[in-house]
Design an enzyme around this catalytic site. Structure first.
Site, PDB file in Angstrom:
ATOM      1  N   ASP A  46      -2.950   5.893 -14.740  1.00 15.60           N
ATOM      2  CA  ASP A  46      -4.388   6.140 -14.852  1.00 15.60           C
ATOM      3  C   ASP A  46      -4.814   7.429 -14.166  1.00 15.60           C
ATOM      4  OD1 ASP A  46      -4.563   3.804 -16.232  1.00 15.60           O
ATOM      5  OD2 ASP A  46      -5.442   2.626 -14.610  1.00 15.60           O
ATOM      6  N   ASP A  65     -13.295  -1.925  -5.972  1.00 18.85           N
ATOM      7  CA  ASP A  65     -12.922  -0.641  -5.383  1.00 18.85           C
ATOM      8  C   ASP A  65     -13.891   0.472  -5.735  1.00 18.85           C
ATOM      9  OD1 ASP A  65     -10.789  -1.505  -3.907  1.00 18.85           O
ATOM     10  OD2 ASP A  65      -9.266  -0.954  -5.365  1.00 18.85           O
ATOM     11  N   ARG A 118      -9.825   1.269   1.616  1.00 21.41           N
ATOM     12  CA  ARG A 118     -10.638   2.153   0.770  1.00 21.41           C
ATOM     13  C   ARG A 118     -11.612   3.041   1.553  1.00 21.41           C
ATOM     14  NH1 ARG A 118      -6.714   1.438  -2.077  1.00 21.41           N
ATOM     15  NH2 ARG A 118      -6.792   0.279  -4.038  1.00 21.41           N
ATOM     16  N   SER A 153      -0.813  -5.816 -11.828  1.00 24.71           N
ATOM     17  CA  SER A 153      -1.499  -4.726 -11.147  1.00 24.71           C
ATOM     18  C   SER A 153      -1.339  -4.947  -9.649  1.00 24.71           C
ATOM     19  CB  SER A 153      -2.978  -4.731 -11.528  1.00 24.71           C
ATOM     20  OG  SER A 153      -3.694  -3.788 -10.755  1.00 24.71           O
TER      21      SER A 153
END
Length: 408
Positions: free
Chosen positions: A16, A126, A97, A181
């Site tokens: 991605d 996220d 994050r 994932s």
């Protein structure tokens, strides 16, 4: 779009984010794309990631080793607070994050960038965590979220786009590709997607990439002793260690003994439920040990208040509100509570179980002299009568009132 001339991209080296580089250059004409990759302990080949970013069209690449800062400034505060989201999730992705986003802002300032881009989808948490941090630290910098804008809707679409724009893709040479994932850092590894999307499906053994399935763990228990200073883990089995070394050690010990596997259907901030499998061997040991020491060192009122606030603190971290005033205030409260949380905790690890095996602290509030069932000279049991009379007075007054009204 033409006013954006330089973009910093949160880059992982995966499909991605590799595709995002040419997409940004295509849709923001003339814009320079700088790839910034954060090393938070994931077992990646960072030289290969750097090479791939350049091959995908990045003008510059930053590889940032932030493991130490991650543990000392983000993980340890959450450990001290005792934060566990919805009773299970140890917040492994959530508190990584804000730090990654903070580093993106630092790179953007250094490079004079106009915008920051990320590869988070429009369905997940996220996107919120990345963007709230940027808003808190650099409200003038624009945010770009390709997944909320582009025509790419699937892995097949991304592969086709990569092929059309000469983006290098690593090909699997043996067996089936790993279907889940993942998010991996030194604190945890998460798995989502594929058959795990159905909560009725038990996770297969092939899911686990860190922790030994409990039934395959050793048949003999293993003991480990963790030392804390003011709520922060500082030693394992009497040996002082830095944060990265300490967690690496406990990850190995925990993984060997099947510790830290969590299966949860959690409530995402964006409104839907999601099912995830988390591997947290070292984190589970640290959180358990820290709580054991608090049982010894915190008074009743402080512990109960702290337990109530821990849920709110966990929500703030999960929701991406790391740089909020309320989290700062809660962190200050937690720091005061941790002044006496110093000592050692011994644990027995056995086939996925963590079992208490003794705790000691110079600040222990436990007194065998007071609590003993044997004869003592420090506690007058007659004092309890007056205490009970006063403590129970509201109950007595209500009962008297009810009796009076019933007679009318």
């Amino acid at each position: 779009m033409n006013e954006i001339k330089k973009i910093v991209l949160a880059y992982s080296g995966g499909l991605d984010t590799s595709v995002i580089i040419p997409w940004l250059k295509e849709n923001y004409k003339g814009a320079e794309v700088i790839a910034a990759c954060a090393d938070v302990g994931q077992p990646d080949d960072f030289p290969a990631i750097e090479k791939k970013a350049y091959a995908s069209g990045a003008s510059k690449v930053y590889i940032m080793d932030i493991k130490k800062e991650f543990l000392e400034e983000y993980v340890w505060p959450v450990v001290k607070a005792g934060c566990v989201y919805e009773g299970k999730y140890l917040l492994g992705t959530s508190f990584a994050r804000p730090l990654i986003s903070k580093k993106l802002v630092e790179v953007a300032r250094k490079e004079g960038a106009d915008a920051i881009a990320h590869g988070a989808t429009g369905k997940g948490n996220d996107q919120v965590r990345f963007e709230l941090t940027v808003k808190a630290l650099a409200p003038d910098i624009k945010l770009i979220a390709p997944w909320r804008m582009w025509h790419i809707k699937s892995r097949e679409d991304a592969l086709a786009y990569a092929a059309a724009h000469n983006v290098p893709i690593a090909h699997q040479t043996e067996g089936e590709p790993y279907p889940y994932s993942m998010d991996w850092n030194i604190w945890h590894l998460s798995h989502e997607g594929a058959d795990l999307e159905n909560p009725a499906n038990a996770p297969k053994d092939m899911v686990y990439m860190v922790t030994t399935p409990p039934e395959k763990a050793p048949d003999m228990p293993e003991y480990v002793e963790i030392g804390f200073e003011k709520g922060i883990p500082v030693s394992v089995d009497g040996e002082k260690m830095g944060a990265v070394e300490l967690l690496t050690k406990l990850n190995a010990v925990g993984a060997k003994n099947g510790i830290g596997i969590v299966d949860i259907v959690e409530n995402r901030l964006v409104g839907m439920k999601s099912r995830g499998i988390y591997e947290n061997p070292g984190g589970a040991i640290i959180m358990y040990a820290h709580k054991e020491l608090e049982y010894l060192c915190l008074d009743r009122a402080t512990m109960h208040c702290k337990e109530q606030l821990a849920g709110k603190y966990a929500d703030l971290v999960y929701d991406g509100m790391w740089f909020s005033t309320l989290r700062d205030a809660l962190a200050a409260f937690v720091d005061v509570t941790q002044e006496t949380v110093t000592g050692t905790v011994r644990l027995k690890l056995y086939k996925g179980n963590i079992i208490s095996a003794g705790s000691t602290s110079p600040y222990s509030l436990y007194s065998e002299e007071f609590v003993t069932f044997g004869e003592d000279e420090v506690y007058n049991q007659k004092d309890a009568e007056g205490f009970i009379n006063l403590f129970g007075l509201p109950l007595k007054m209500k009962a008297m009132m009810m009796r009076k009204t019933e007679k009318k």
